[in-house]
Design a protein around this motif. Structure first.
Motif, PDB file in Angstrom:
ATOM      1  N   LEU A 145       0.834  -1.198   0.000  1.00 59.53           N
ATOM      2  CA  LEU A 145       0.000   0.000   0.000  1.00 59.53           C
ATOM      3  C   LEU A 145       0.874   1.256   0.000  1.00 59.53           C
ATOM      4  N   MET A 146       0.576   2.139  -0.918  1.00 59.22           N
ATOM      5  CA  MET A 146       1.318   3.403  -0.953  1.00 59.22           C
ATOM      6  C   MET A 146       0.539   4.447  -0.169  1.00 59.22           C
ATOM      7  N   ALA A 147       1.054   4.775   0.994  1.00 61.79           N
ATOM      8  CA  ALA A 147       0.318   5.689   1.879  1.00 61.79           C
ATOM      9  C   ALA A 147       1.265   6.745   2.451  1.00 61.79           C
ATOM     10  N   GLY A 148       2.185   7.191   1.600  1.00 61.88           N
ATOM     11  CA  GLY A 148       3.159   8.179   2.068  1.00 61.88           C
ATOM     12  C   GLY A 148       2.850   9.587   1.589  1.00 61.88           C
ATOM     13  N   GLY A 149       1.788   9.726   0.786  1.00 54.78           N
ATOM     14  CA  GLY A 149       1.491  11.040   0.205  1.00 54.78           C
ATOM     15  C   GLY A 149       1.031  12.031   1.260  1.00 54.78           C
ATOM     16  N   GLN A 150       1.137  13.303   0.925  1.00 58.26           N
ATOM     17  CA  GLN A 150       0.780  14.338   1.898  1.00 58.26           C
ATOM     18  C   GLN A 150      -0.683  14.758   1.781  1.00 58.26           C
ATOM     19  N   GLY A 151      -1.351  14.278   0.732  1.00 57.83           N
ATOM     20  CA  GLY A 151      -2.774  14.565   0.581  1.00 57.83           C
ATOM     21  C   GLY A 151      -3.080  16.054   0.587  1.00 57.83           C
ATOM     22  N   THR A 152      -2.231  16.830  -0.051  1.00 62.29           N
ATOM     23  CA  THR A 152      -2.374  18.291  -0.002  1.00 62.29           C
ATOM     24  C   THR A 152      -3.725  18.764  -0.523  1.00 62.29           C
ATOM     25  N   ARG A 153      -4.160  18.166  -1.631  1.00 63.36           N
ATOM     26  CA  ARG A 153      -5.408  18.655  -2.250  1.00 63.36           C
ATOM     27  C   ARG A 153      -6.619  18.372  -1.365  1.00 63.36           C
ATOM     28  N   PRO A 159      -3.171  11.257   7.970  1.00 59.99           N
ATOM     29  CA  PRO A 159      -2.949  10.455   6.748  1.00 59.99           C
ATOM     30  C   PRO A 159      -4.279  10.178   6.042  1.00 59.99           C
ATOM     31  N   LYS A 160      -4.243  10.188   4.707  1.00 57.84           N
ATOM     32  CA  LYS A 160      -5.483  10.034   3.942  1.00 57.84           C
ATOM     33  C   LYS A 160      -6.233   8.751   4.284  1.00 57.84           C
ATOM     34  N   GLY A 161      -5.495   7.700   4.607  1.00 54.64           N
ATOM     35  CA  GLY A 161      -6.134   6.428   4.955  1.00 54.64           C
ATOM     36  C   GLY A 161      -7.051   6.541   6.158  1.00 54.64           C
ATOM     37  N   GLU A 233       9.003   3.267   5.978  1.00 55.19           N
ATOM     38  CA  GLU A 233       9.011   4.687   5.614  1.00 55.19           C
ATOM     39  C   GLU A 233       9.772   4.936   4.326  1.00 55.19           C
ATOM     40  N   GLN A 234       9.176   5.714   3.447  1.00 54.28           N
ATOM     41  CA  GLN A 234       9.867   6.053   2.209  1.00 54.28           C
ATOM     42  C   GLN A 234      10.935   7.097   2.481  1.00 54.28           C
ATOM     43  N   GLY A 235      11.819   7.262   1.532  1.00 56.30           N
ATOM     44  CA  GLY A 235      12.901   8.229   1.709  1.00 56.30           C
ATOM     45  C   GLY A 235      12.492   9.619   1.252  1.00 56.30           C
ATOM     46  N   SER A 257      11.970  16.704   0.376  1.00 55.77           N
ATOM     47  CA  SER A 257      10.566  16.297   0.273  1.00 55.77           C
ATOM     48  C   SER A 257      10.521  14.799  -0.039  1.00 55.77           C
ATOM     49  N   PRO A 258       9.367  14.160   0.238  1.00 51.05           N
ATOM     50  CA  PRO A 258       9.265  12.715  -0.012  1.00 51.05           C
ATOM     51  C   PRO A 258       9.606  12.385  -1.466  1.00 51.05           C
ATOM     52  N   ASP A 259      10.206  11.230  -1.688  1.00 51.01           N
ATOM     53  CA  ASP A 259      10.715  10.931  -3.041  1.00 51.01           C
ATOM     54  C   ASP A 259       9.669  10.328  -3.985  1.00 51.01           C
ATOM     55  N   GLY A 260       8.389  10.522  -3.673  1.00 51.67           N
ATOM     56  CA  GLY A 260       7.319  10.085  -4.571  1.00 51.67           C
ATOM     57  C   GLY A 260       6.947   8.622  -4.345  1.00 51.67           C
ATOM     58  N   ASN A 261       5.813   8.198  -4.947  1.00 53.37           N
ATOM     59  CA  ASN A 261       5.412   6.805  -4.682  1.00 53.37           C
ATOM     60  C   ASN A 261       6.371   5.795  -5.306  1.00 53.37           C
ATOM     61  N   GLY A 262       7.185   6.261  -6.258  1.00 53.74           N
ATOM     62  CA  GLY A 262       8.229   5.382  -6.808  1.00 53.74           C
ATOM     63  C   GLY A 262       9.382   5.189  -5.836  1.00 53.74           C
ATOM     64  N   HIS A 288      -1.066  -0.700  -4.568  1.00 57.36           N
ATOM     65  CA  HIS A 288      -2.081   0.290  -4.945  1.00 57.36           C
ATOM     66  C   HIS A 288      -2.016   1.523  -4.056  1.00 57.36           C
ATOM     67  N   SER A 289      -2.710   2.548  -4.509  1.00 57.98           N
ATOM     68  CA  SER A 289      -2.736   3.802  -3.756  1.00 57.98           C
ATOM     69  C   SER A 289      -3.744   3.690  -2.616  1.00 57.98           C
ATOM     70  N   VAL A 290      -3.586   4.565  -1.639  1.00 55.86           N
ATOM     71  CA  VAL A 290      -4.436   4.480  -0.442  1.00 55.86           C
ATOM     72  C   VAL A 290      -5.828   5.060  -0.689  1.00 55.86           C
ATOM     73  N   ILE A 416      11.919  16.737  -6.640  1.00 58.39           N
ATOM     74  CA  ILE A 416      12.057  15.579  -7.524  1.00 58.39           C
ATOM     75  C   ILE A 416      11.252  14.413  -6.961  1.00 58.39           C
ATOM     76  N   GLU A 417      10.538  13.731  -7.832  1.00 57.54           N
ATOM     77  CA  GLU A 417       9.775  12.557  -7.390  1.00 57.54           C
ATOM     78  C   GLU A 417       9.991  11.392  -8.353  1.00 57.54           C
ATOM     79  N   LYS A 418       9.862  10.199  -7.812  1.00 59.55           N
ATOM     80  CA  LYS A 418       9.850   9.009  -8.667  1.00 59.55           C
ATOM     81  C   LYS A 418       8.416   8.473  -8.665  1.00 59.55           C
ATOM     82  N   LEU A 444     -10.018   9.434  -4.067  1.00 63.99           N
ATOM     83  CA  LEU A 444     -10.253  10.562  -3.157  1.00 63.99           C
ATOM     84  C   LEU A 444      -9.030  11.482  -3.225  1.00 63.99           C
ATOM     85  N   LYS A 445      -9.172  12.546  -3.985  1.00 65.69           N
ATOM     86  CA  LYS A 445      -8.042  13.456  -4.171  1.00 65.69           C
ATOM     87  C   LYS A 445      -8.321  14.831  -3.573  1.00 65.69           C
ATOM     88  N   ASN A 446      -9.580  15.301  -3.766  1.00 62.94           N
ATOM     89  CA  ASN A 446      -9.881  16.702  -3.459  1.00 62.94           C
ATOM     90  C   ASN A 446     -10.899  16.845  -2.342  1.00 62.94           C
TER      91      ASN A 446
HETATM   92  P1  UTP Z   1      -0.900  11.436  -5.185  1.00 64.83           P
HETATM   93  O1  UTP Z   1       0.128  11.717  -6.188  1.00 64.83           O
HETATM   94  O2  UTP Z   1      -2.312  11.558  -5.623  1.00 64.83           O
HETATM   95  O3  UTP Z   1      -0.601  12.353  -3.932  1.00 64.83           O
HETATM   96  O4  UTP Z   1      -0.623   9.996  -4.597  1.00 64.83           O
HETATM   97  P2  UTP Z   1      -1.371  12.568  -2.574  1.00 64.83           P
HETATM   98  O5  UTP Z   1      -0.378  12.725  -1.510  1.00 64.83           O
HETATM   99  O6  UTP Z   1      -2.369  11.485  -2.319  1.00 64.83           O
HETATM  100  O7  UTP Z   1      -2.165  13.898  -2.779  1.00 64.83           O
HETATM  101  P3  UTP Z   1      -1.672  15.396  -3.127  1.00 64.83           P
HETATM  102  O8  UTP Z   1      -1.087  15.317  -4.518  1.00 64.83           O
HETATM  103  O9  UTP Z   1      -0.680  15.832  -2.095  1.00 64.83           O
HETATM  104  O10 UTP Z   1      -2.944  16.160  -3.071  1.00 64.83           O
HETATM  105  C1  UTP Z   1      -1.016   8.778  -5.186  1.00 64.83           C
HETATM  106  C2  UTP Z   1      -0.669   7.683  -4.194  1.00 64.83           C
HETATM  107  O11 UTP Z   1       0.733   7.646  -3.969  1.00 64.83           O
HETATM  108  C3  UTP Z   1       1.018   7.795  -2.581  1.00 64.83           C
HETATM  109  C4  UTP Z   1      -0.187   8.492  -1.991  1.00 64.83           C
HETATM  110  O12 UTP Z   1      -0.286   8.230  -0.606  1.00 64.83           O
HETATM  111  C5  UTP Z   1      -1.312   7.891  -2.798  1.00 64.83           C
HETATM  112  O13 UTP Z   1      -1.656   6.624  -2.294  1.00 64.83           O
HETATM  113  N1  UTP Z   1       2.269   8.576  -2.435  1.00 64.83           N
HETATM  114  C6  UTP Z   1       2.421   9.764  -3.076  1.00 64.83           C
HETATM  115  C7  UTP Z   1       3.256   8.078  -1.630  1.00 64.83           C
HETATM  116  O14 UTP Z   1       3.101   6.984  -1.043  1.00 64.83           O
HETATM  117  N2  UTP Z   1       4.406   8.798  -1.502  1.00 64.83           N
HETATM  118  C8  UTP Z   1       4.609   9.974  -2.128  1.00 64.83           C
HETATM  119  O15 UTP Z   1       5.694  10.584  -1.955  1.00 64.83           O
HETATM  120  C9  UTP Z   1       3.591  10.473  -2.941  1.00 64.83           C
END
Ligand code: UTP
Length: 518
Positions: A145-153, A159-161, A233-235, A257-262, A288-290, A416-418, A444-446
């Protein structure tokens, strides 16, 4: 690069709790107290930094306290200085390539490499389902599960989860996913007579790890076995100015900043997840994404299909709704599979249709993938360093020459993100599965104000799907609000005996045969 890439298991819980409840800054101070950097340390660091043009990072050294110096040393030590220059150079190339159209190099996924759920006979899907359930019973399946995003939008402070989109049950995304995992373990056991566990690997980030862990603990891991839920934890990557100089966030802190879901591939290696998979004999992973409320976690049909096709990497896709839908599509570029962004295809190509009227490039990517464990080992050991870098120009707070922290009002540097999908090109056998959007994808983005991909659409999409499940099983639902607990049905199965010939009025909430709406 990155830091604190540990995973939590029961054995490590106490140690982790100590680290986590103290929080990042306190931990830093504690570290600082252990070793105060000396003038020799400073000189050594300065020389190393000067070799890669980053010596400005220590320019405020004389003004720093011992603790701050220790923090700065740690921040810098966590950067792989040899890799940093390469990162910036590669990021610059990637930035310059932005917007280049790929039309001439583009081919759709070959027909024999994509399976459409809608156009496949139920018998065949059942064969895949049985295969997937068998693999689950054998303990060979894990979820990533990719749950490291900041869910800014979304603008949610946790955490979004942990978000509850307003279902009657009040269930959050994490809870829904956990319950689907539990149900699937039961379904697999019913089919095979053998109980196997699905391992749940959850990637968090600096921002989401502590609250995610606390949430799982407070909810007793939603009935899953704690040793089968592993958070890691991602880097992170440093932020650069346009000249390739790493930005200082404070006099003693590197901006990152977090290095992206990659980042998942490197983090799995660093955190010992690859090793854990080997130890448990995990062979197949559903990543999959969270934030997709309809996610079929560890979908046995998808897993079974990939296993039988002997694929090492796969993607679920949904048919693009219209040529101009701003979604990446899975396609082939120069003979290799990749996700092609909307901006990389001209309008003319995105509007191309096959003789059957379907869009030629229609395979919308939904952050829903299959990997074999062998493939992830291969990525971790070799290809991770070649992953494409995606660059975004951002407003990055920085410290000016006088040592004052400023927040710019226009972009001043790059992050930079992967991306998780950038490994497709390394697959030996890639396949795709086209699934129905209304059954498998609602992100669920916004916040609600956006009117799409928001809490109300997620809630309505789940209600609609669960109503469809009841109707497919011969029941009738009056009204819109309809929720079926995963403990009753994972994906619409086994509902006939509960609903056939019956009529329900909204709000419908099927919990279990004893306790539910029936
Ligand atoms: P998004 O790119 O949609 O980002 O992530 P986000 O964090 O959910 O929302 P915004 O862009 O800040 O509004 C798609 C998936 O990748 C994960 C997110 O948790 C989501 O499941 N992700 C994203 C990570 O795990 N790490 C990251 O650095 C970025």
């Amino acid at each position: 690069m990155g830091h604190n890439n540990n995973y939590c298991s029961m054995q490590q819980k106490q140690q982790q709790q100590l680290q986590l409840t103290n929080g990042r800054r306190l931990r830093n101070v504690a570290t600082a107290k252990r070793s105060i950097p000396t003038m020799t340390d400073y000189l050594k660091l300065h020389t190393q930094l000067a070799q890669v043009g980053q010596e400005h990072l220590v320019k405020f050294w004389p003004e720093l306290t011992d603790d701050e110096r220790a923090i700065l040393v740690r921040d810098i030590t966590e950067l792989d200085l040899n890799e940093i220059k390469q990162y910036f150079d590669r990021a610059t190339i990637s930035m310059n390539e932005n917007g280049i159209k790929l039309d001439d190099r583009l081919q759709p996924i070959a027909d024999d490499q994509i399976l459409s759920i809608a156009r496949t006979a139920e018998d065949k899907l059942n064969v895949y389902r049985e295969e997937g359930l068998q693999q689950i019973s054998n303990g060979h399946v894990a979820v990533l599960l990719m749950a490291g995003g900041q869910g800014t939008r979304l603008g949610f402070d946790h955490p979004k989860g942990m978000y509850d989109v307003g279902l009657q049950s009040g269930k959050t995304l994490f809870r829904i996913q956990a319950e689907r995992i539990r149900k699937l373990e039961q379904l697999a056991e019913q089919q095979t007579g053998k109980h196997g566990h699905i391992v749940w690997y959850i990637m968090t980030s600096e921002h989401t790890k502590q609250p995610t862990l606390a949430y799982f603990e407070a909810n007793n891991y939603f009935g899953l076995r704690e040793e089968n839920v592993l958070l890691f934890e991602q880097g992170s990557l440093p932020c650069f100015d346009y000249d390739g100089r790493i930005i200082l966030d404070e006099k003693h802190r590197v901006a990152r900043s977090p290095d992206g879901n990659g980042g998942i591939y490197r983090a799995m290696k660093n955190a010992g997840i690859l090793e854990d998979m080997r130890r448990r004999d995990v062979r197949y992973l559903h990543a999959h994404s969270v934030d997709n409320i309809l996610i079929k976690v560890a979908d046995p049909v998808f897993i079974g299909y990939c296993v039988q096709e002997q694929a090492d990497c796969a993607a679920k896709v949904v048919e693009k709704s219209a040529p101009n839908e701003a979604v990446g599509v899975v396609a082939m570029v120069d003979g290799k599979h990749q996700v092609v962004e909307y901006s990389e295809i001209s309008a003319k190509t995105s509007e191309m249709r096959n003789s059957n009227g379907r869009l030629t490039f229609s395979a919308g990517n939904i952050c829903n993938h299959f990997f074999t464990a062998d493939f992830l080992h291969k990525i971790g050991s070799t290809f991770e360093r070649e992953l494409k870098l995606h660059v975004a120009k951002k407003k990055i707070p920085f410290v000016d020459n006088a040592g004052k922290r400023l927040t710019p009002d226009k972009p001043n540097g790059i992050k930079i993100e992967k991306f998780v999908f950038d490994v497709f090109e390394f697959a030996e056998k890639f396949v795709a599965m086209e699934v129905l959007r209304d059954e498998e994808f609602s992100a669920l983005k916004n916040a609600d104000a956006a009117g799409k991909d928001c809490p109300s659409t997620a809630r309505a999409d789940l209600h609609r799907l669960h109503r469809k499940y009841i109707e497919n099983a011969g029941g009738l639902v009056h009204g819109d609000v309809c929720e079926i607990s995963p403990s009753v049905s994972y994906a619409g199965e086994n509902l006939e005996q509960l609903v056939k010939g019956k009529s329900f009025s909204s709000p419908v909430h099927l919990r279990d045969s004893l306790n539910g709406h029936l």
